[in-house]
Design a protein around this motif. Structure first.
Motif, PDB file in Angstrom:
ATOM      1  N   THR A 195     -66.984  -6.703 -60.617  1.00 17.79           N
ATOM      2  CA  THR A 195     -67.860  -6.260 -59.442  1.00 17.79           C
ATOM      3  C   THR A 195     -68.007  -7.373 -58.499  1.00 17.79           C
ATOM      4  O   THR A 195     -68.256  -7.034 -57.387  1.00 17.79           O
ATOM      5  N   GLY A 248     -73.703  -1.551 -63.026  1.00 19.47           N
ATOM      6  CA  GLY A 248     -74.140  -2.893 -63.944  1.00 19.47           C
ATOM      7  C   GLY A 248     -75.328  -2.845 -64.177  1.00 19.47           C
ATOM      8  O   GLY A 248     -75.904  -3.852 -65.172  1.00 19.47           O
ATOM      9  N   PHE A 305     -70.033   0.312 -58.481  1.00 20.52           N
ATOM     10  CA  PHE A 305     -70.197  -0.582 -59.711  1.00 20.52           C
ATOM     11  C   PHE A 305     -71.488  -1.374 -59.473  1.00 20.52           C
ATOM     12  O   PHE A 305     -71.818  -1.556 -60.695  1.00 20.52           O
ATOM     13  N   MET A 350     -67.352  -6.729 -66.844  1.00 16.99           N
ATOM     14  CA  MET A 350     -67.566  -5.831 -65.561  1.00 16.99           C
ATOM     15  C   MET A 350     -68.399  -6.584 -64.434  1.00 16.99           C
ATOM     16  O   MET A 350     -68.317  -6.215 -63.328  1.00 16.99           O
TER      17      MET A 350
END
Ligand code: FAD
Length: 249
Positions: free
Chosen positions: A207, A248, A244, A203
């Motif tokens: 991102t 995160g 995002f 992730m």
């Protein structure tokens, strides 16, 4: 420095960016004792001083990473009588001019590499960065996508370190004549930790890609007009980054 580069003028670029490239440090001074998540309630006051033809900052900032830095970006209330984010502007404060004291350094459990400081601004001279009133709604929002990536990367590092520690222990520790990693209940815990650490890392990288793409297009847009397709991409990736980067964390 990226924010100063994005929103400062040519004169500010030429005075500050070379100093940063030469190793001087910067900080972003947003949080205050009564304004943490709710940055709209920032109260540090910016007043234009006609006599010295510069802005003066008065108030307190808290939890500032590298608060003893050479150059500060400071979010302050420049519009008298306002109470929300639209009354806030971004300022550059240069430590060489004096007027800011580090009142306290937090005693933290981790992140020992940088001091987290409480700062008192006492008539500190400062210059406006970008336009008035856009400090929070435009500049801090842009700055946050980069800052959040840093925090995400810290979290990925912590996950990785926790997993390595747990894996090492589970392989070393023996009970009932064998290493405890051989028991399904323990193995499952470690497998889950590994999967989550990998998911978090994936992730982070994805991102970072969103942020890179829209910021690269922002950069190109400063030099030439973007094509309609590029503008569409820029909007799409900026939206993805805005969605995002908070997730995160
Ligand atoms: C190590 C460290 C470094 C930092 N460096 C900087 C820096 O360089 N510059 C800077 O400006 N700031 C910095 N900060 C400050 C950081 O940005 C703030 O701590 C953060 O914005 C949260 O503010 P707060 O601590 O006042 O918590 P609060 O805003 O008081 O929040 C307390 C709790 O309530 C929750 N909460 C608040 N509002 C809501 C809501 N609407 N819905 C659900 N939950 C909510 C929060 O998630 C949190 O768990 C740093 C903080 C730390 C710990």
């Amino acid at each position: 420095a990226e924010t100063l580069y994005e929103f400062g003028n040519e004169d500010q670029h030429s005075r500050y960016i070379p100093r940063v490239c030469a190793g001087e440090t910067m900080s972003m001074d947003l949080t205050e004792p009564d304004a943490g998540s709710d940055l709209q309630s920032v109260m540090l006051k910016a007043t234009y001083d006609e006599a010295s033809q510069c802005w003066r900052l008065n108030g307190v900032k808290r939890f500032i990473t590298n608060g003893d830095s050479d150059i500060h970006l400071v979010l302050a209330r420049s519009e008298e009588g306002t109470r929300d984010g639209r009354g806030l502007s971004m300022f550059i404060y240069d430590k060489r001019n004096g007027g800011v004291n580090v009142r306290r350094i937090e005693n933290k459990m981790g992140i020992k590499g940088s001091p987290t400081c409480e700062l008192v601004f006492n008539n500190a001279p400062a210059e406006l960065c970008g336009e008035r009133r856009l400090g929070l709604i435009k500049y801090v929002m842009a700055l946050m996508n980069g800052a959040r990536l840093g925090i995400m990367a810290q979290a990925v590092g912590l996950c990785e370190a926790a997993w390595r520690e747990a894996d090492k222990y589970a392989n070393e520790r023996r009970q009932f004549g064998r290493a405890i990693i051989e028991f399904p209940a323990v193995y499952e815990m470690l497998a889950l930790m590994r999967a989550r650490a990998d998911a978090t890392r994936a992730m982070l990288y994805e991102t970072a890609r969103y942020v890179d793409i829209y910021k690269a297009l922002d950069d190109i847009a400063r030099e030439r007009k973007l094509t309609p397709e590029e503008r569409k991409e820029q909007k799409r990736y900026a939206k993805l980054a805005d969605a995002f980067t908070p997730m995160g964390m």
